[in-house]
Design a protein around this motif. Structure first.
Motif, PDB file in Angstrom:
ATOM      1  N   UNK A   1       0.830  -1.197   0.000  1.00 14.86           N
ATOM      2  CA  UNK A   1       0.000   0.000   0.000  1.00 14.86           C
ATOM      3  C   UNK A   1       0.870   1.255   0.000  1.00 14.86           C
ATOM      4  N   UNK A   2       1.942   1.230   0.775  1.00 15.03           N
ATOM      5  CA  UNK A   2       2.851   2.381   0.832  1.00 15.03           C
ATOM      6  C   UNK A   2       3.491   2.652  -0.524  1.00 15.03           C
ATOM      7  N   UNK A   3       3.950   1.595  -1.184  1.00 18.01           N
ATOM      8  CA  UNK A   3       4.597   1.755  -2.489  1.00 18.01           C
ATOM      9  C   UNK A   3       3.591   2.264  -3.517  1.00 18.01           C
ATOM     10  N   UNK A   4       2.405   1.669  -3.541  1.00 15.68           N
ATOM     11  CA  UNK A   4       1.391   2.072  -4.521  1.00 15.68           C
ATOM     12  C   UNK A   4       0.999   3.536  -4.355  1.00 15.68           C
ATOM     13  N   UNK A   5       0.913   3.994  -3.128  1.00 19.79           N
ATOM     14  CA  UNK A   5       0.531   5.385  -2.873  1.00 19.79           C
ATOM     15  C   UNK A   5       1.661   6.354  -3.210  1.00 19.79           C
ATOM     16  N   UNK A   6       2.906   5.865  -3.154  1.00 18.69           N
ATOM     17  CA  UNK A   6       4.055   6.758  -3.340  1.00 18.69           C
ATOM     18  C   UNK A   6       4.491   6.922  -4.790  1.00 18.69           C
ATOM     19  N   UNK A   7       4.164   5.949  -5.646  1.00 13.91           N
ATOM     20  CA  UNK A   7       4.651   6.033  -7.031  1.00 13.91           C
ATOM     21  C   UNK A   7       3.964   7.187  -7.763  1.00 13.91           C
ATOM     22  N   UNK A   8       4.699   7.786  -8.655  1.00 12.45           N
ATOM     23  CA  UNK A   8       4.202   8.908  -9.446  1.00 12.45           C
ATOM     24  C   UNK A   8       3.251   8.385 -10.519  1.00 12.45           C
ATOM     25  N   UNK A   9       1.976   8.772 -10.421  1.00 15.85           N
ATOM     26  CA  UNK A   9       0.959   8.290 -11.370  1.00 15.85           C
ATOM     27  C   UNK A   9       1.241   8.760 -12.794  1.00 15.85           C
ATOM     28  N   UNK A  10       2.062   9.804 -12.952  1.00 24.03           N
ATOM     29  CA  UNK A  10       2.418  10.278 -14.284  1.00 24.03           C
ATOM     30  C   UNK A  10       3.510   9.422 -14.929  1.00 24.03           C
ATOM     31  N   UNK A  11       4.198   8.654 -14.106  1.00 24.63           N
ATOM     32  CA  UNK A  11       5.315   7.841 -14.606  1.00 24.63           C
ATOM     33  C   UNK A  11       5.011   6.354 -14.612  1.00 24.63           C
ATOM     34  N   UNK A  12       4.087   5.938 -13.735  1.00 23.40           N
ATOM     35  CA  UNK A  12       3.843   4.505 -13.574  1.00 23.40           C
ATOM     36  C   UNK A  12       2.364   4.156 -13.745  1.00 23.40           C
ATOM     37  N   UNK A  13       2.146   2.990 -14.306  1.00 26.80           N
ATOM     38  CA  UNK A  13       0.834   2.356 -14.313  1.00 26.80           C
ATOM     39  C   UNK A  13       0.987   1.108 -13.446  1.00 26.80           C
ATOM     40  N   UNK A  14       0.270   1.071 -12.338  1.00 26.75           N
ATOM     41  CA  UNK A  14       0.484   0.016 -11.340  1.00 26.75           C
ATOM     42  C   UNK A  14      -0.555  -1.094 -11.466  1.00 26.75           C
ATOM     43  N   UNK A  15      -0.089  -2.320 -11.453  1.00 29.22           N
ATOM     44  CA  UNK A  15      -0.973  -3.491 -11.445  1.00 29.22           C
ATOM     45  C   UNK A  15      -0.740  -4.272 -10.162  1.00 29.22           C
ATOM     46  N   UNK A  16      -1.768  -4.409  -9.305  1.00 26.17           N
ATOM     47  CA  UNK A  16      -1.613  -5.181  -8.069  1.00 26.17           C
ATOM     48  C   UNK A  16      -1.698  -6.685  -8.340  1.00 26.17           C
ATOM     49  N   UNK A  17      -0.783  -7.429  -7.756  1.00 26.77           N
ATOM     50  CA  UNK A  17      -0.761  -8.890  -7.910  1.00 26.77           C
ATOM     51  C   UNK A  17      -0.687  -9.473  -6.504  1.00 26.77           C
ATOM     52  N   UNK A  18      -1.778 -10.053  -6.065  1.00 27.31           N
ATOM     53  CA  UNK A  18      -1.921 -10.483  -4.671  1.00 27.31           C
ATOM     54  C   UNK A  18      -1.732 -11.994  -4.544  1.00 27.31           C
ATOM     55  N   UNK A  19      -0.820 -12.398  -3.663  1.00 24.78           N
ATOM     56  CA  UNK A  19      -0.640 -13.817  -3.352  1.00 24.78           C
ATOM     57  C   UNK A  19      -1.380 -14.082  -2.043  1.00 24.78           C
ATOM     58  N   UNK A  20      -2.461 -14.842  -2.125  1.00 22.11           N
ATOM     59  CA  UNK A  20      -3.283 -15.099  -0.952  1.00 22.11           C
ATOM     60  C   UNK A  20      -2.571 -16.029   0.027  1.00 22.11           C
TER      61      UNK A  20
END
Length: 376
Positions: free
Chosen positions: A27-46
């Motif tokens: 969550x910390x990494x996803x919130x910190x990345x620059x949305x203008x530079x990155x497109x983030x895809x979450x991949x969750x290992x249950x």
């Protein structure tokens, strides 16, 4: 990178006792990345080991960690929207790493502990030929196994406390003989650890034979490889390493634990622990720590990031390397990012550098010849 953005896949969760820690990191990494530079895809290992992939995220995530617990088949995990009405948390579906490969440019695995930072996910990423942040298979595996790590450090001549390695089967069949050996070689007090658990899980301090037997029984529940270390009255110091072949180091920080040692409760639930950044230590100690940390990182063939932990016996001015953590806690309030924050590298910039280092290491690997050339 069709739209000019780096497609960053973040693998988090995992079949590990550190599942919750990984969620906070993700969550910390996803919130910190620059949305203008990155497109983030979450991949969750249950927790059961199954993989779930969400759609690419546009914009920042909500505050709640629960939103990251993707489950297969849900059309939406939450109805949270931003001011433009844009969906923040993606729909999700079962996935495998090999099907994800065409949808991301680089992976940031933030899975801690066994089945995460021990070379297992790194091996999958290698098979899928995907660039990823952090150390490779060998460095991850050796860095995770304290017994093997100490063997490598000994070969490299790095200073460390005395230790005894023990297999669970040995302990179960030869309890008295095992304790005799530990008492003769290390004495009391001593620390008993599972060799392959992170975040101080399963670690106990033994002050006598009865406590030693209890500590070994506990450690044996977590791993088949156990390690016992001599006690040294010392301060606990840590330093961050960042880079590939030519790494840099951060300032040195100190763990001031309210309890007898820096256990899981102290590390992740506060428990009165203080972090001193930078540590109040002599310059020659800081210099020596940086030198040993770089050497340890390179001996393991580290890449990207590591946090290297030390004991400093202040009274005798002796320094001992404790361990290298190849996927340290990575929230903005974790030691590793805080060490680099104090060194002039912000959390967001740290993520940028790590992504670039992962891409560089992958590009370097692509230079390797995979088919034997005929000799002329």
């Amino acid at each position: 990178m069709g739209n000019g953005k780096i497609r960053l896949g973040i693998i988090y969760g995992g079949k590990s006792s550190e599942h919750e820690v990984s969620l906070r990191t993700a969550l910390s990494v996803m919130k910190a990345v620059d949305a203008n530079r990155y497109e983030v895809t979450p991949i969750y290992v249950q927790l059961d080991g199954s993989w779930v992939k969400g759609d690419a995220i546009a914009g920042q995530l909500p505050e709640r960690i629960d939103a990251l617990r993707l489950s297969p088949g849900n059309k939406e995990i939450t109805a949270d929207n931003d001011s433009t009405g844009q969906q923040l948390v993606p729909s999700s579906k079962p996935a495998s790493l090999f099907s994800i490969g065409q949808q991301v440019d680089v992976i940031f695995p933030v899975v801690h502990g066994p089945n995460g930072e021990d070379g297992t996910i790194q091996g999958l990423l290698e098979l899928a030929n995907l660039p990823y942040v952090g150390t490779g298979v060998m460095a991850s595996a050796v860095g995770m196994d304290k017994w093997m790590m100490k063997t490598v450090f000994a070969q490299a001549g790095l200073p460390q406390v005395k230790y005894v390695g023990l297999l669970r089967s040995q302990w179960e069949k030869q309890r008295e003989e095992s304790m005799d050996k530990i008492e003769q070689e290390l004495g009391y007090p001593c620390f008993v650890k599972p060799a392959n658990m992170g975040s101080s899980v399963g670690i106990n301090k033994a002050k006598n034979r009865e406590e030693l037997a209890h500590a070994l029984d506990i450690a044996a529940k977590y791993d088949r490889r156990l390690i016992v270390e001599e006690f040294v009255n010392a301060r606990e110091l840590e330093i961050g390493v960042l880079g590939n072949e030519e790494p840099i180091t951060s300032v040195v920080g100190e763990i001031i634990a309210a309890k007898e040692f820096y256990d899981y409760e102290a590390k992740y639930k506060g428990a009165g622990t203080e972090l001193a950044i930078p540590a109040n230590i002599p310059e020659h100690v800081s210099t020596q720590i940086a030198e040993i940390a770089k050497k340890a990182f390179q001996v393991l063939d580290g890449s990207g990031l590591s946090r290297v932990d030390f004991f400093w016996d202040e009274q005798n001015d002796k320094l001992y390397i404790n361990e290298v953590n190849t996927m340290p806690g990575f929230t903005p309030f974790s030691m590793y990012p805080m060490l680099f924050q104090a060194s002039g590298i912000s959390y967001s910039e740290l993520i940028d550098r790590l992504v670039q280092l992962g891409l560089e290491r992958h590009a370097d690997k692509q230079r390797n010849i995979v088919e034997a050339e005929e000799l002329e």
